[in-house]
Write a protein that holds these residues in place. Structure first.
Motif, short mmCIF file in Angstrom:
data_model
loop_
_atom_site.label_atom_id
_atom_site.label_comp_id
_atom_site.label_asym_id
_atom_site.label_seq_id
_atom_site.Cartn_x
_atom_site.Cartn_y
_atom_site.Cartn_z
N TYR A 262 -54.04 5.41 -82.65
CA TYR A 262 -54.36 4.95 -81.30
C TYR A 262 -53.47 5.60 -80.24
CZ TYR A 262 -58.10 1.88 -82.61
OH TYR A 262 -59.30 1.42 -83.06
N ALA B 283 -53.56 -3.54 -76.96
CA ALA B 283 -53.04 -3.40 -78.31
C ALA B 283 -51.67 -4.05 -78.45
CB ALA B 283 -52.96 -1.92 -78.69
N TYR B 284 -50.95 -4.11 -77.33
CA TYR B 284 -49.54 -4.52 -77.38
C TYR B 284 -49.33 -6.03 -77.28
CZ TYR B 284 -44.53 -4.24 -76.35
OH TYR B 284 -43.18 -4.37 -76.39
N HIS C 279 -47.39 -8.65 -79.43
CA HIS C 279 -45.96 -8.46 -79.63
C HIS C 279 -45.12 -9.44 -78.81
CE1 HIS C 279 -42.62 -6.09 -81.10
NE2 HIS C 279 -42.11 -6.06 -79.88
N TRP D 235 -52.32 -6.27 -87.27
CA TRP D 235 -52.96 -6.57 -85.98
C TRP D 235 -51.91 -6.89 -84.92
CZ3 TRP D 235 -52.85 -11.13 -83.12
CH2 TRP D 235 -53.78 -11.23 -82.09
N PHE E 109 -49.10 -3.29 -84.66
CA PHE E 109 -49.32 -1.86 -84.49
C PHE E 109 -49.23 -1.44 -83.02
CE2 PHE E 109 -53.43 -0.66 -82.62
CZ PHE E 109 -53.98 -1.91 -82.42
N PHE F 17 -47.05 -2.17 -80.85
CA PHE F 17 -45.68 -1.74 -80.54
C PHE F 17 -45.50 -0.26 -80.86
CE2 PHE F 17 -41.38 -1.03 -82.19
CZ PHE F 17 -40.65 -1.30 -81.05
N VAL G 164 -47.19 2.09 -78.30
CA VAL G 164 -46.38 2.32 -77.09
C VAL G 164 -45.25 3.30 -77.37
CG1 VAL G 164 -44.81 1.20 -75.48
CG2 VAL G 164 -46.97 0.12 -76.07
#
Lengths: 300, 312
Positions: free
Chosen positions: B109, B127-128, B131, B183, B186, B188, B191
């Motif tokens: 990604y 996506a982040y 976290h 999930w 990833f 993190f 980035v």
């Protein structure tokens, strides 16, 4: 002469012909669309389910989790969660915010001067202090919490807020000091000398002159520690027994949901309440949070 | 500037003449006052407990009565205990498979989202976001989604597929757990890798394009090798993080079914400690610390090598 040939040669030799150069605006490839679609579904669906199902009765959640039955939507369950005697979410917010603020302030108050001494010292012994603190990052929290209980019992602070705060501050010190030392070393030492000539002592030099220059590092440390303390579960769970009457958001969620795990009208609204503040903060401070957490994890 | 430096030198010389010993002593006292509180608190709350853990691990303390010294019995038991061995298998599976998934997914990604467009930064944030949320809460959320009457099973039921025991089947539960870990984690890496990718010089990509390399070839032969040091560090960071997994297990599976998702940290706190076998729990904790420290030292060594590579 040499310069001339170089300037002339650069454009033609080092630039790809038009056809080979990656075009700025290209149409997204099918692979890209598929992968972004998968990402969107995987990441957005859990949040969607959390949001929608917080307003639906149990039967609707079980039968049609994705649907939005307009006639049956209700804020009743969310209100129940807020007012629930078993799970005091407002109290959980209050206590967690209190914990975050106290730990943040104490951490900065201790880590700042210590990092200053370490960063500005020419002595080997003082510099070794940094390694001493860094060793702390090797220790897994879940492993050390049992002997921490033992130590707190010995000093009479077990099951007290003071004990939890002391442990939390200590756990934030290593990475905070490491980041501060790195940052202070980039600040010219001449500034300290100038302050000294003007008659400032070392405390004054640090808090009045150096500390204000450390803003980026302080922001990073504040974000790192605040999110860490807000999300921490092991320490408050082990160091503050339920009998103490103090719940953080995570321990309150644990106490509430482990009891009612099959009643989804309790699970979803309570989780929504727990997640909402963090998500709102994330949306507002996204860039700071992402860079702060990333720097903290990689450098620490 | 020269005058200032001269002034400083003169003042320092005067200070030394005035009383070398006393100035130094005062200097030391001030340093001690500034660093002292942090050193003291850290020592009492982090270093001393490690010593206490080592001491308790040599006893049969149960948390209430007097501790009896039992030597290395706890450690011998540690290596003979099937629960303990099994927890290591689970922990290793989570750490290795989870890390591969997180680093692989993160890399894929990151290559897709490295551009500086608005839509890319939206997807990166998407996506982040897990976290920043407590693992405990993510676990409860996924338990509600994957449970018997959760969203996935009720959708499958409409397709005529019977309830799948995502969390209640001994093999599937571990798969589900690893899925949630990947999930949540990833993003993190996405980035981290995007930050590294944005430093890859554009000239290299153009050179590859001139040589007729396809996008896949460019990524494989040019881009990924350029950010290899960051990938290495991310790998070890993920490994170190995952061998400590605890919160997520509490809320997602509770270590079950039949201990199939019981990690080492979970075993220490939820079984040994909760079962008042404090001496044994601390022996396990000491062992976990040793493994964790070994992995963390590896991070440091790799990072030093990376720094040297960057400098040289």
């Amino acid at each position: 002469m040499v310069v001339q040939t170089e300037t002339e040669a650069t454009p033609s030799a080092f630039r790809a012909p038009e056809s080979l150069r990656p075009r700025r605006r290209r149409r997204p490839s099918p692979l890209r669309l598929v992968m972004l679609g998968l990402l969107f579904v995987a990441m957005a669906v859990p949040v969607y389910l959390l949001l929608v199902n917080s307003f639906k009765p149990q039967q609707q959640i079980a039968d049609n989790p994705f649907g939005i039955p307009l006639s049956e939507l209700t804020g009743r369950y969310l209100l129940d969660a807020i007012e629930s005697p078993q799970f005091n979410v407002i109290g959980g917010y209050g206590f967690t915010v209190f914990l975050v603020v106290v730990v943040d302030v104490l951490c900065i108050a201790m880590a700042g001067p210590a990092a200053y001494v370490i960063a500005r010292s020419a002595r080997r012994r003082t510099r070794l202090l940094l390694l001493y603190f860094l060793a702390g990052t090797f220790i897994p929290g879940a492993a050390v919490v049992i002997p921490v209980i033992y130590v707190l019992r010995a000093v009479g602070l077990v099951n007290t807020i003071t004990g939890l705060v002391a442990h939390d501050v200590a756990s934030t010190l290593p990475v905070s000091i490491f980041l501060f030392v790195g940052f202070i070393r980039t600040i010219p030492v001449d500034i300290d000398h100038a302050a000294a000539i003007d008659g400032a002592g070392r405390y004054r030099t640090f808090w009045r002159i150096v500390f204000p220059l450390m803003r980026p590092a302080v922001v990073t440390v504040l974000i790192l520690n605040s999110i860490g303390i807000w999300n921490d579960f092991v320490s408050p769970q082990m160091l503050l027994s339920p009998g103490s009457g103090h719940y953080t958001v995570t321990t309150a969620i644990y106490a509430g949901i482990s009891q009612y795990s099959t009643d989804l009208t309790k699970v979803f609204p309570n989780l929504l309440l727990a997640v909402a503040p963090v998500i709102i903060f994330f949306i507002y401070l996204q860039r700071h949070i992402v860079s702060g957490l990333t720097v903290g994890a990689v450098k620490g | 500037m020269v005058e200032l430096a001269e002034l400083i030198r003169r003042r320092a010389a005067a200070g030394e003449r005035a009383g070398r010993g006393s100035t130094r002593l005062r200097e030391t006292a001030v340093s001690l006052g500034m660093a002292g509180p942090a050193v003291a608190l850290y020592t009492v709350m982090t270093v001393v407990p490690v010593g206490v853990a080592v001491y308790l691990s040599l006893t049969n303390w149960n948390g209430f009565s007097d501790a009896l010294f039992v030597g290395l019995a706890n450690y011998r038991h540690l290596f003979a205990d099937p629960d303990s061995t099994h927890a290591w298998y689970v922990t290793a599976a989570i750490a290795v498979v989870g890390t591969i998934g997180m680093v692989g997914g993160g890399l894929a990604y990151a290559l897709l989202l490295k551009g500086r467009s608005r839509s890319n930064s939206f997807f990166r944030a998407l996506a982040y976001y897990p976290h920043v949320i407590s693992a405990l809460i993510l676990g409860y959320l996924w338990a509600a989604i994957l449970g018997t009457n959760g969203a996935v099973n009720s959708t499958l039921a409409k397709l005529g597929i019977g309830p799948v025991g995502f969390l209640f089947d001994e093999h599937l539960a571990l798969v589900s757990l690893i899925w949630v870990i990947v999930w949540a984690g990833f993003g993190f890496n996405v980035v981290l890798f995007v930050a590294a990718l944005q430093t890859v010089p554009a000239e290299l990509l153009e050179a590859a394009a001139i040589d007729g390399a396809s996008r896949w070839q460019t990524n494989r032969r040019v881009v990924v090798p350029m950010i290899a040091p960051v990938v290495t560090v991310a790998t070890v960071l993920n490994l170190v993080g995952l061998i400590r997994a605890y919160d997520l297990i509490v809320s997602l599976t509770g270590g079950g079914p039949a201990g199939s998702t019981q990690t080492y940290s979970y075993l220490i706190l939820a079984r040994s400690f909760a079962g008042t076998k404090v001496g044994y729990a601390t022996a396990q904790a000491v062992f976990l610390m040793v493994v964790s420290a070994a992995l963390a030292l590896l991070v440091t060594a790799l990072r030093n090598r990376q720094d040297q590579a960057a400098a040289g």
